[in-house]
Design an enzyme around this catalytic site. Structure first.
Site, PDB file in Angstrom:
ATOM      1  N   GLN A 137     -14.914  19.392  35.910  1.00 31.69           N
ATOM      2  CA  GLN A 137     -14.763  20.426  34.884  1.00 31.69           C
ATOM      3  C   GLN A 137     -15.876  20.312  33.841  1.00 31.69           C
ATOM      4  O   GLN A 137     -16.085  19.252  33.250  1.00 31.69           O
ATOM      5  CB  GLN A 137     -13.379  20.276  34.218  1.00 31.69           C
ATOM      6  CG  GLN A 137     -13.045  21.347  33.218  1.00 31.69           C
ATOM      7  CD  GLN A 137     -12.836  22.727  33.852  1.00 31.69           C
ATOM      8  OE1 GLN A 137     -12.253  22.853  34.923  1.00 31.69           O
ATOM      9  NE2 GLN A 137     -13.348  23.750  33.199  1.00 31.69           N
ATOM     10  N   ASP A 190     -17.416  24.373  43.813  1.00 32.94           N
ATOM     11  CA  ASP A 190     -17.856  25.217  42.697  1.00 32.94           C
ATOM     12  C   ASP A 190     -19.179  25.906  43.042  1.00 32.94           C
ATOM     13  O   ASP A 190     -19.560  26.888  42.413  1.00 32.94           O
ATOM     14  CB  ASP A 190     -18.072  24.352  41.441  1.00 32.94           C
ATOM     15  CG  ASP A 190     -17.085  24.692  40.333  1.00 32.94           C
ATOM     16  OD1 ASP A 190     -16.387  25.726  40.448  1.00 32.94           O
ATOM     17  OD2 ASP A 190     -17.013  23.917  39.357  1.00 32.94           O
ATOM     18  N   LYS A 234      -5.584  25.235  37.810  1.00 32.22           N
ATOM     19  CA  LYS A 234      -6.196  25.065  39.136  1.00 32.22           C
ATOM     20  C   LYS A 234      -5.291  24.217  40.026  1.00 32.22           C
ATOM     21  O   LYS A 234      -5.066  24.537  41.196  1.00 32.22           O
ATOM     22  CB  LYS A 234      -7.580  24.412  38.995  1.00 32.22           C
ATOM     23  CG  LYS A 234      -8.628  25.372  38.476  1.00 32.22           C
ATOM     24  CD  LYS A 234      -9.900  24.679  38.020  1.00 32.22           C
ATOM     25  CE  LYS A 234     -10.851  25.699  37.390  1.00 32.22           C
ATOM     26  NZ  LYS A 234     -11.983  25.097  36.693  1.00 32.22           N
TER      27      LYS A 234
END
Ligand code: NDP
Length: 294
Positions: free
Chosen positions: A97, A120, A53
């Site tokens: 994460q 997200d 990422k």
């Protein structure tokens, strides 16, 4: 019939080229989009995702920060850390994460992320907005599936879309996005009896289960579009999807491979959401009018 292979890497490049232009434009106006990724503990798979990422961000000229916190980090320390990122003007998107270590409540941490920085799209505010078609940050994987279909000229409107899997990060938001696109949606899960009865009726079949090659060619309607979200590691270390690629390819009209299908699109959509967050801060997007866009 042999299906067309939908090349997620190539489609990702297409979108990333557009995002690069928009990033350059934003930087010229004085705003560099910034993504902060927070990882807690030593999970090797998560560390690979996080590095990928960050690399993808940098390739577009975005600012990226990776914060690797020790496994012993407490809930209070993590939420305080996220609060600092909420207040940091150089950061437009925050991604924590998952999964987090067992001692930490994932949901409480996600809810600490400011909804404007929740790239997200997992916080209640964004999930709720998704249900009423107003999300600024659709969750990256199901959004990536929509952008793939759009890129390939595969219409959803009027189609029967069958999604196997009902998780909060893939199956459920995928159902909302497909509904918005005009699909008639069926969501299957582990309690669905006679799964094949449903999958055989799908014009567009999305597999998001996490079981290697469980969707076989005989479960696919001839001519269907098959989207394989699953990522499974085989005993020999190779990756495979939830779809038995060879047998499904012989029946479908189009199919995504694993790897090289939905996976690259997920990271690309994260870049898109981060860019959109920065554009909103820079006043380049009308937050009321512009929702669910590229
Ligand atoms: P979850 O484990 O959270 O959800 C799996 C879903 O599959 C559940 O709804 C479960 O049903 C359902 N399921 C399990 N067994 C069966 C079965 N035998 N028949 C029908 N349904 C079943 O997984 P995720 O949604 O997080 O991920 C799914 C897959 O997608 C994984 O392989 C994951 O690695 C991959 N993934 C890939 C991404 C990408 O970028 N390509 C991103 C995110 C995930 P129930 O709810 O009843 O338990």
């Amino acid at each position: 019939m042999t299906a067309k292979i939908i090349d997620g890497k190539a489609i990702s490049e297409f979108f990333r080229a557009e995002y690069k232009l928009r990033t350059d434009r934003l930087v010229a106006k004085g705003t560099r989009p910034g993504l902060a990724v927070v990882i807690v503990g030593e999970d090797p798979a998560s560390q690979v995702y996080v590095r990928n990422k960050a690399k993808a961000c940098e390739a577009l000229g975005m600012h990226s920060e990776v914060h690797a916190l020790p496994a012993a980090t407490t809930q209070g320390e993590l939420t305080a850390f996220v609060e600092r990122l909420n207040a940091d003007a150089a950061i437009h998107g925050i991604l924590v994460q998952l999964p987090l270590p067992k001692a930490i409540d994932d949901r409480a941490v996600i809810e600490t992320i400011h909804p404007d920085k929740d790239v997200d799209g997992f916080a209640y505010a964004n999930m709720g907005a998704l249900v009423i078609d107003e999300s600024h940050y659709p969750p990256c994987t199901p959004w990536g599936v929509m952008k793939m279909l759009e890129h390939e000229g595969i219409a959803v409107e009027g189609k029967h879309v069958v999604i196997v899997g009902r998780s909060n990060i893939v199956g459920k938001p995928q159902a909302m996005l497909m509904l918005k696109a005009g699909g008639t949606v069926t969501v299957c899960h582990s309690k669905t009896p006679d799964l094949k009865r449903f999958t055989r009726d799908a014009d567009i079949l999305v597999a998001a289960v996490g079981r290697a090659r469980m969707i076989t060619g005989d479960m696919v309607k001839p001519g269907a579009v098959v989207i394989d979200v699953g990522i499974n590691r085989l005993p020999d270390g190779k990756l495979c999807g939830d779809v038995d690629f060879e047998s499904a390819k012989a029946v479908a009209s189009a199919i995504t491979p694993v790897p090289g299908g939905v996976g690259p699109m997920t990271i690309t959509m994260l870049l898109g959401n981060t860019l959109r967050a920065a554009e909103r801060v820079a006043g380049l997007r009308d937050s009321a009018a512009e929702t669910m866009l590229a």
